[in-house]
Design a protein around this motif. Structure first.
Motif, PDB file in Angstrom:
ATOM      1  N   GLN A 115       0.822  -1.207   0.000  1.00 55.77           N
ATOM      2  CA  GLN A 115       0.000   0.000   0.000  1.00 55.77           C
ATOM      3  C   GLN A 115       0.858   1.260   0.000  1.00 55.77           C
ATOM      4  N   TYR A 116       1.985   1.223   0.716  1.00 54.05           N
ATOM      5  CA  TYR A 116       2.905   2.354   0.725  1.00 54.05           C
ATOM      6  C   TYR A 116       3.362   2.651  -0.696  1.00 54.05           C
ATOM      7  N   MET A 117       3.735   1.606  -1.436  1.00 59.74           N
ATOM      8  CA  MET A 117       4.214   1.805  -2.805  1.00 59.74           C
ATOM      9  C   MET A 117       3.088   2.275  -3.719  1.00 59.74           C
ATOM     10  N   ARG A 118       1.871   1.773  -3.495  1.00 56.23           N
ATOM     11  CA  ARG A 118       0.728   2.242  -4.300  1.00 56.23           C
ATOM     12  C   ARG A 118       0.447   3.718  -4.033  1.00 56.23           C
ATOM     13  N   ASP A 119       0.490   4.104  -2.776  1.00 55.18           N
ATOM     14  CA  ASP A 119       0.265   5.512  -2.422  1.00 55.18           C
ATOM     15  C   ASP A 119       1.360   6.397  -3.019  1.00 55.18           C
ATOM     16  N   PHE A 120       2.589   5.904  -2.967  1.00 55.34           N
ATOM     17  CA  PHE A 120       3.717   6.638  -3.536  1.00 55.34           C
ATOM     18  C   PHE A 120       3.490   6.848  -5.038  1.00 55.34           C
ATOM     19  N   ALA A 121       3.116   5.775  -5.742  1.00 52.95           N
ATOM     20  CA  ALA A 121       2.867   5.868  -7.190  1.00 52.95           C
ATOM     21  C   ALA A 121       1.701   6.812  -7.480  1.00 52.95           C
ATOM     22  N   ALA A 122       0.662   6.760  -6.662  1.00 55.01           N
ATOM     23  CA  ALA A 122      -0.503   7.632  -6.876  1.00 55.01           C
ATOM     24  C   ALA A 122      -0.109   9.102  -6.747  1.00 55.01           C
ATOM     25  N   ARG A 123       0.749   9.409  -5.776  1.00 55.01           N
ATOM     26  CA  ARG A 123       1.211  10.794  -5.621  1.00 55.01           C
ATOM     27  C   ARG A 123       2.027  11.238  -6.834  1.00 55.01           C
ATOM     28  N   THR A 133       1.578  14.341  -9.761  1.00 54.35           N
ATOM     29  CA  THR A 133       2.586  15.339 -10.130  1.00 54.35           C
ATOM     30  C   THR A 133       3.084  15.144 -11.556  1.00 54.35           C
ATOM     31  N   GLY A 134       2.632  14.069 -12.217  1.00 53.91           N
ATOM     32  CA  GLY A 134       3.077  13.796 -13.583  1.00 53.91           C
ATOM     33  C   GLY A 134       4.442  13.139 -13.651  1.00 53.91           C
ATOM     34  N   GLU A 135       4.950  12.622 -12.525  1.00 56.22           N
ATOM     35  CA  GLU A 135       6.288  12.017 -12.498  1.00 56.22           C
ATOM     36  C   GLU A 135       6.262  10.496 -12.611  1.00 56.22           C
ATOM     37  N   PHE A 136       5.101   9.888 -12.566  1.00 54.57           N
ATOM     38  CA  PHE A 136       4.993   8.431 -12.629  1.00 54.57           C
ATOM     39  C   PHE A 136       4.896   7.976 -14.078  1.00 54.57           C
ATOM     40  N   VAL A 137       5.614   6.916 -14.422  1.00 55.83           N
ATOM     41  CA  VAL A 137       5.540   6.330 -15.762  1.00 55.83           C
ATOM     42  C   VAL A 137       4.970   4.918 -15.693  1.00 55.83           C
ATOM     43  N   ASP A 138       5.599   4.029 -14.903  1.00 56.85           N
ATOM     44  CA  ASP A 138       5.144   2.644 -14.823  1.00 56.85           C
ATOM     45  C   ASP A 138       5.837   1.958 -13.656  1.00 56.85           C
ATOM     46  N   GLU A 139       5.303   0.833 -13.239  1.00 53.85           N
ATOM     47  CA  GLU A 139       5.930   0.019 -12.198  1.00 53.85           C
ATOM     48  C   GLU A 139       5.477  -1.419 -12.317  1.00 53.85           C
ATOM     49  N   ARG A 140       6.261  -2.333 -11.810  1.00 54.00           N
ATOM     50  CA  ARG A 140       5.898  -3.742 -11.756  1.00 54.00           C
ATOM     51  C   ARG A 140       6.705  -4.415 -10.659  1.00 54.00           C
ATOM     52  N   ALA A 141       6.066  -5.348  -9.988  1.00 52.73           N
ATOM     53  CA  ALA A 141       6.779  -6.247  -9.093  1.00 52.73           C
ATOM     54  C   ALA A 141       7.163  -7.460  -9.926  1.00 52.73           C
ATOM     55  N   LEU A 142       8.259  -8.084  -9.574  1.00 50.17           N
ATOM     56  CA  LEU A 142       8.713  -9.255 -10.312  1.00 50.17           C
ATOM     57  C   LEU A 142       8.554 -10.509  -9.455  1.00 50.17           C
ATOM     58  N   ALA A 143       8.159 -11.608 -10.100  1.00 51.73           N
ATOM     59  CA  ALA A 143       8.092 -12.902  -9.420  1.00 51.73           C
ATOM     60  C   ALA A 143       9.510 -13.384  -9.144  1.00 51.73           C
ATOM     61  N   PRO A 144       9.701 -14.199  -8.125  1.00 50.72           N
ATOM     62  CA  PRO A 144      11.062 -14.622  -7.783  1.00 50.72           C
ATOM     63  C   PRO A 144      11.708 -15.547  -8.814  1.00 50.72           C
ATOM     64  N   GLY A 145      10.936 -16.230  -9.652  1.00 48.94           N
ATOM     65  CA  GLY A 145      11.520 -17.141 -10.639  1.00 48.94           C
ATOM     66  C   GLY A 145      12.131 -16.389 -11.800  1.00 48.94           C
ATOM     67  N   GLY A 146      12.880 -17.079 -12.607  1.00 51.36           N
ATOM     68  CA  GLY A 146      13.502 -16.482 -13.778  1.00 51.36           C
ATOM     69  C   GLY A 146      14.848 -17.119 -14.022  1.00 51.36           C
ATOM     70  N   THR A 147      15.486 -16.767 -15.112  1.00 53.42           N
ATOM     71  CA  THR A 147      16.785 -17.348 -15.409  1.00 53.42           C
ATOM     72  C   THR A 147      17.588 -16.436 -16.313  1.00 53.42           C
ATOM     73  N   PHE A 148      18.871 -16.588 -16.300  1.00 53.30           N
ATOM     74  CA  PHE A 148      19.748 -15.945 -17.267  1.00 53.30           C
ATOM     75  C   PHE A 148      19.764 -16.794 -18.527  1.00 53.30           C
ATOM     76  N   VAL A 149      19.753 -16.179 -19.672  1.00 53.17           N
ATOM     77  CA  VAL A 149      19.825 -16.889 -20.948  1.00 53.17           C
ATOM     78  C   VAL A 149      20.831 -16.148 -21.831  1.00 53.17           C
ATOM     79  N   ARG A 150      21.629 -16.919 -22.566  1.00 54.40           N
ATOM     80  CA  ARG A 150      22.509 -16.290 -23.554  1.00 54.40           C
ATOM     81  C   ARG A 150      22.629 -17.194 -24.768  1.00 54.40           C
ATOM     82  N   TYR A 151      22.905 -16.589 -25.907  1.00 57.33           N
ATOM     83  CA  TYR A 151      23.145 -17.272 -27.170  1.00 57.33           C
ATOM     84  C   TYR A 151      24.410 -18.109 -27.019  1.00 57.33           C
ATOM     85  N   ASP A 152      24.405 -19.346 -27.537  1.00 61.07           N
ATOM     86  CA  ASP A 152      25.578 -20.205 -27.398  1.00 61.07           C
ATOM     87  C   ASP A 152      26.096 -20.672 -28.751  1.00 61.07           C
TER      88      ASP A 152
END
Length: 135
Positions: A35-43, A47-66
């Protein structure tokens, strides 16, 4: 200018704040933090300073071309972003100082005990122009 605020799992400066991972917090503390972060984003929207936000899930991986015809390589011997990055917010502000000021404010989101967690946030400006190589 646009800036990326990266929320890390780095935690706060022990011993000032040595909090457990969020999945061990009481549900009402998680709600207060979000809620703190939502209130922060709403403020910032006001003021016109917000663009976007997202929380990330803990899963994921590094990938590279081999190489041609070879499957991509996943995960490596590196520290992985999935272990470090909890989420992000993009802001559009007039100056670096304002970006740092807002990151400091966001860092005060309440933690597991309801007190500010002093969370580390990484502030990164977006490139605003194409890089040009001159000889």
């Amino acid at each position: 200018m646009k800036y990326l605020l990266l929320k890390h799992y780095r935690g706060g400066p022990s011993p000032v704040v040595d909090y457990p991972p969020m999945d061990q917090w009481k549900p009402e503390r998680v709600d207060a933090h979000v809620q703190y972060m939502r209130d922060f984003a709403a403020r910032l929207e006001e003021t016109g300073e917000f663009v976007d936000e997202r929380a990330l899930a803990p899963g994921g991986t590094f990938v590279r071309y081999d190489g041609e015809g070879r499957p991509p390589v996943t995960d490596g011997p590196f520290a992985e972003t999935k272990d470090l990055i909890a989420g992000w917010m993009i802001i559009d502000v007039e100056s670096w100082d304002r970006a740092v000021e807002l990151a400091g404010e966001l860092s005060a989101a309440p933690g597991a005990d309801g007190e500010p967690i002093y969370e580390w946030l990484e502030v990164r400006p977006f490139l605003s122009e194409s890089l040009t190589v001159t000889e």
